[in-house]
Design a protein around this motif. Structure first.
Motif, PDB file in Angstrom:
ATOM      1  N   MET A   1       0.815  -1.218   0.000  1.00 42.77           N
ATOM      2  CA  MET A   1       0.000   0.000   0.000  1.00 42.77           C
ATOM      3  C   MET A   1       0.849   1.269   0.000  1.00 42.77           C
ATOM      4  O   MET A   1       0.317   2.370  -0.127  1.00 42.77           O
ATOM      5  N   VAL A   2       2.164   1.127   0.164  1.00 42.99           N
ATOM      6  CA  VAL A   2       3.058   2.282   0.259  1.00 42.99           C
ATOM      7  C   VAL A   2       3.478   2.729  -1.137  1.00 42.99           C
ATOM      8  O   VAL A   2       4.048   1.938  -1.906  1.00 42.99           O
ATOM      9  N   LYS A   3       3.225   3.970  -1.452  1.00 44.64           N
ATOM     10  CA  LYS A   3       3.526   4.514  -2.789  1.00 44.64           C
ATOM     11  C   LYS A   3       5.031   4.523  -3.055  1.00 44.64           C
ATOM     12  O   LYS A   3       5.816   4.935  -2.204  1.00 44.64           O
ATOM     13  N   GLY A   4       5.427   4.071  -4.240  1.00 41.87           N
ATOM     14  CA  GLY A   4       6.826   4.141  -4.667  1.00 41.87           C
ATOM     15  C   GLY A   4       7.702   3.022  -4.153  1.00 41.87           C
ATOM     16  O   GLY A   4       8.837   2.860  -4.598  1.00 41.87           O
ATOM     17  N   LEU A   5       7.212   2.223  -3.203  1.00 44.39           N
ATOM     18  CA  LEU A   5       8.046   1.160  -2.621  1.00 44.39           C
ATOM     19  C   LEU A   5       8.105  -0.036  -3.569  1.00 44.39           C
ATOM     20  O   LEU A   5       7.085  -0.501  -4.064  1.00 44.39           O
ATOM     21  N   GLU A   6       9.325  -0.517  -3.797  1.00 47.64           N
ATOM     22  CA  GLU A   6       9.519  -1.721  -4.599  1.00 47.64           C
ATOM     23  C   GLU A   6      10.013  -2.830  -3.682  1.00 47.64           C
ATOM     24  O   GLU A   6      11.130  -2.772  -3.162  1.00 47.64           O
ATOM     25  N   LEU A   7       9.160  -3.824  -3.459  1.00 49.32           N
ATOM     26  CA  LEU A   7       9.526  -4.950  -2.605  1.00 49.32           C
ATOM     27  C   LEU A   7      10.316  -5.954  -3.440  1.00 49.32           C
ATOM     28  O   LEU A   7       9.788  -6.537  -4.389  1.00 49.32           O
ATOM     29  N   ILE A   8      11.575  -6.138  -3.103  1.00 50.77           N
ATOM     30  CA  ILE A   8      12.440  -6.997  -3.923  1.00 50.77           C
ATOM     31  C   ILE A   8      12.197  -8.469  -3.618  1.00 50.77           C
ATOM     32  O   ILE A   8      11.853  -8.837  -2.492  1.00 50.77           O
ATOM     33  N   PRO A   9      12.381  -9.339  -4.605  1.00 54.31           N
ATOM     34  CA  PRO A   9      12.264 -10.785  -4.366  1.00 54.31           C
ATOM     35  C   PRO A   9      13.522 -11.291  -3.670  1.00 54.31           C
ATOM     36  O   PRO A   9      14.613 -10.750  -3.861  1.00 54.31           O
ATOM     37  N   LEU A  10      13.369 -12.312  -2.847  1.00 59.11           N
ATOM     38  CA  LEU A  10      14.500 -12.920  -2.159  1.00 59.11           C
ATOM     39  C   LEU A  10      14.564 -14.404  -2.501  1.00 59.11           C
ATOM     40  O   LEU A  10      13.545 -15.036  -2.743  1.00 59.11           O
TER      41      LEU A  10
ATOM     42  N   SER B   1      23.454 -11.256   2.464  1.00 60.05           N
ATOM     43  CA  SER B   1      23.907 -11.471   1.088  1.00 60.05           C
ATOM     44  C   SER B   1      22.722 -11.659   0.145  1.00 60.05           C
ATOM     45  O   SER B   1      22.776 -11.258  -1.021  1.00 60.05           O
ATOM     46  N   ASP B   2      21.656 -12.258   0.633  1.00 59.48           N
ATOM     47  CA  ASP B   2      20.446 -12.446  -0.167  1.00 59.48           C
ATOM     48  C   ASP B   2      19.825 -11.093  -0.527  1.00 59.48           C
ATOM     49  O   ASP B   2      19.448 -10.837  -1.670  1.00 59.48           O
ATOM     50  N   HIS B   3      19.737 -10.205   0.444  1.00 59.43           N
ATOM     51  CA  HIS B   3      19.182  -8.868   0.204  1.00 59.43           C
ATOM     52  C   HIS B   3      20.088  -8.054  -0.723  1.00 59.43           C
ATOM     53  O   HIS B   3      19.608  -7.372  -1.639  1.00 59.43           O
ATOM     54  N   LEU B   4      21.387  -8.128  -0.492  1.00 59.59           N
ATOM     55  CA  LEU B   4      22.338  -7.375  -1.313  1.00 59.59           C
ATOM     56  C   LEU B   4      22.342  -7.876  -2.759  1.00 59.59           C
ATOM     57  O   LEU B   4      22.364  -7.095  -3.705  1.00 59.59           O
ATOM     58  N   ARG B   5      22.301  -9.187  -2.913  1.00 55.81           N
ATOM     59  CA  ARG B   5      22.306  -9.804  -4.240  1.00 55.81           C
ATOM     60  C   ARG B   5      21.090  -9.361  -5.069  1.00 55.81           C
ATOM     61  O   ARG B   5      21.166  -9.239  -6.288  1.00 55.81           O
ATOM     62  N   ASN B   6      19.998  -9.107  -4.400  1.00 55.76           N
ATOM     63  CA  ASN B   6      18.761  -8.747  -5.096  1.00 55.76           C
ATOM     64  C   ASN B   6      18.492  -7.241  -5.126  1.00 55.76           C
ATOM     65  O   ASN B   6      17.405  -6.817  -5.519  1.00 55.76           O
TER      66      ASN B   6
ATOM     67  N   SER C   1      26.361   0.235   2.510  1.00 55.79           N
ATOM     68  CA  SER C   1      25.407   1.343   2.375  1.00 55.79           C
ATOM     69  C   SER C   1      23.965   0.876   2.577  1.00 55.79           C
ATOM     70  O   SER C   1      23.049   1.686   2.634  1.00 55.79           O
ATOM     71  N   LEU C   2      23.747  -0.424   2.693  1.00 52.02           N
ATOM     72  CA  LEU C   2      22.421  -0.978   2.937  1.00 52.02           C
ATOM     73  C   LEU C   2      21.945  -0.565   4.329  1.00 52.02           C
ATOM     74  O   LEU C   2      22.689  -0.664   5.294  1.00 52.02           O
ATOM     75  N   LYS C   3      20.703  -0.098   4.422  1.00 52.33           N
ATOM     76  CA  LYS C   3      20.173   0.423   5.695  1.00 52.33           C
ATOM     77  C   LYS C   3      19.053  -0.461   6.217  1.00 52.33           C
ATOM     78  O   LYS C   3      18.397  -1.179   5.470  1.00 52.33           O
ATOM     79  N   ILE C   4      18.831  -0.358   7.536  1.00 50.55           N
ATOM     80  CA  ILE C   4      17.704  -1.059   8.155  1.00 50.55           C
ATOM     81  C   ILE C   4      16.669  -0.022   8.585  1.00 50.55           C
ATOM     82  O   ILE C   4      17.007   1.119   8.909  1.00 50.55           O
ATOM     83  N   ILE C   5      15.393  -0.435   8.580  1.00 50.90           N
ATOM     84  CA  ILE C   5      14.317   0.454   8.999  1.00 50.90           C
ATOM     85  C   ILE C   5      13.126  -0.389   9.452  1.00 50.90           C
ATOM     86  O   ILE C   5      12.763  -1.365   8.793  1.00 50.90           O
ATOM     87  N   HIS C   6      12.554  -0.044  10.574  1.00 51.39           N
ATOM     88  CA  HIS C   6      11.393  -0.799  11.063  1.00 51.39           C
ATOM     89  C   HIS C   6      10.182  -0.528  10.181  1.00 51.39           C
ATOM     90  O   HIS C   6      10.019   0.570   9.644  1.00 51.39           O
ATOM     91  N   ILE C   7       9.320  -1.512  10.028  1.00 49.83           N
ATOM     92  CA  ILE C   7       8.183  -1.379   9.121  1.00 49.83           C
ATOM     93  C   ILE C   7       7.252  -0.238   9.522  1.00 49.83           C
ATOM     94  O   ILE C   7       6.626   0.395   8.666  1.00 49.83           O
ATOM     95  N   ALA C   8       7.163   0.081  10.819  1.00 49.14           N
ATOM     96  CA  ALA C   8       6.321   1.204  11.257  1.00 49.14           C
ATOM     97  C   ALA C   8       6.795   2.523  10.663  1.00 49.14           C
ATOM     98  O   ALA C   8       5.980   3.386  10.317  1.00 49.14           O
ATOM     99  N   GLU C   9       8.109   2.676  10.524  1.00 47.56           N
ATOM    100  CA  GLU C   9       8.666   3.903   9.977  1.00 47.56           C
ATOM    101  C   GLU C   9       8.326   4.032   8.501  1.00 47.56           C
ATOM    102  O   GLU C   9       8.123   5.147   7.990  1.00 47.56           O
ATOM    103  N   ILE C  10       8.244   2.922   7.784  1.00 47.56           N
ATOM    104  CA  ILE C  10       7.869   2.963   6.358  1.00 47.56           C
ATOM    105  C   ILE C  10       6.380   3.254   6.224  1.00 47.56           C
ATOM    106  O   ILE C  10       5.977   4.119   5.444  1.00 47.56           O
ATOM    107  N   LEU C  11       5.557   2.573   6.997  1.00 49.77           N
ATOM    108  CA  LEU C  11       4.108   2.745   6.909  1.00 49.77           C
ATOM    109  C   LEU C  11       3.664   4.137   7.340  1.00 49.77           C
ATOM    110  O   LEU C  11       2.587   4.607   6.958  1.00 49.77           O
TER     111      LEU C  11
END
Length: 246
Positions: A161-170, A200-205, A231-241
């Motif tokens: 439901m979040v505009k612009g977000l691209e959920l990558i496949p793992l 590595s799975d997240h970085l690879r994708n 440079s990969l960052k972490i963020i809690h889902i509440a912050e995205i929503l």
């Protein structure tokens, strides 16, 4: 609807932005949200270490602070799972049972109780979703890939439901990150290797951010990322929503 917001101790101390985001998100839904100031740890670290008999004080405080609410919401699947399984107090069995039945992880509450179908959030980045073990296998926030059963994911439903977000496949979307509470202390080498494999799975994708319902898992992964100078960052889902367009 009167909501008690339970913020785990490690979020309160290390990731307060996630707590604020959870509060703001619930208030945007028109809910009356309260943060009991005397709340403290749920007791999970002690129980994980084999000292559940020392969690009586934590259980008593939780019952005292949260008995009066219609629902209790928490942005941490592992803490919710612990309380649902272990919140007991001699002489207060009915109060403890009532709390266990009205306690929800944040994304679970948004999908199952509020049944929301739209969000005003915007987050124009490539995001990898880490399915934490307690949330997935304990709270049933998403289906396990080893089962021959219809797929579902409550966090994914919200992120869509979040505009612009691209959920990558793992490649291995529900693999453990290796944190495991005190496991990362008692089995440090195994824990770190599992974390590196998960990253590595997240970085690879091509992920730019990793999100999850559990900041404990994200904290573990963030420590490895910092050592790797990634440079990969972490963020809690509440912050995205709760994230609004600039």
């Amino acid at each position: 609807m009167k909501i008690g917001l339970f913020i785990p101790c490690y979020i309160d101390q290390f990731y307060p932005k996630a707590a604020v985001a959870a509060l703001e998100l619930l208030e945007k839904m028109g809910l009356e949200v309260y943060f009991p100031k005397n709340q403290t740890c749920c007791g999970q670290p002690m129980a994980n270490s084999g000292f559940e008999h020392l969690t009586t004080g934590c259980n008593r405080l939780f019952i005292e602070n949260f008995s009066s609410f219609d629902y209790i919401v928490c942005p941490s699947g592992s803490c919710v799972m612990h309380l649902k399984e272990h919140l007991h107090l001699s002489g207060h069995d009915q109060q403890a049972k009532a709390i266990r039945e009205k306690l929800y992880e944040l994304t679970e509450f948004l999908t199952d109780i509020l049944e929301i179908n739209e969000l005003s959030a915007s987050f124009p980045f490539k995001v990898g979703l880490h399915q934490s073990c307690h949330g997935q296998r304990g709270l049933k926030l998403s289906q396990m890939t080893e089962l021959v059963a219809p797929a579902f994911s409550k966090p994914e439903k919200l992120l869509a439901m979040v505009k612009g977000l691209e959920l990558i496949p793992l490649n291995r979307k529900d693999e453990c990150c290796g944190f495991g509470g005190t496991f990362c202390v008692t089995e440090e080498a195994v824990s770190v290797k599992m974390g590196k494999d998960r990253l590595s799975d997240h970085l690879r994708n091509g992920a730019q951010y990793i999100t999850a319902t559990d900041l404990s898992c994200l904290m573990h992964l963030e420590g490895i990322l910092r050592r790797q100078k990634s440079s990969l960052k972490i963020i809690h889902i509440a912050e995205i929503l709760n994230h609004q367009p600039l």
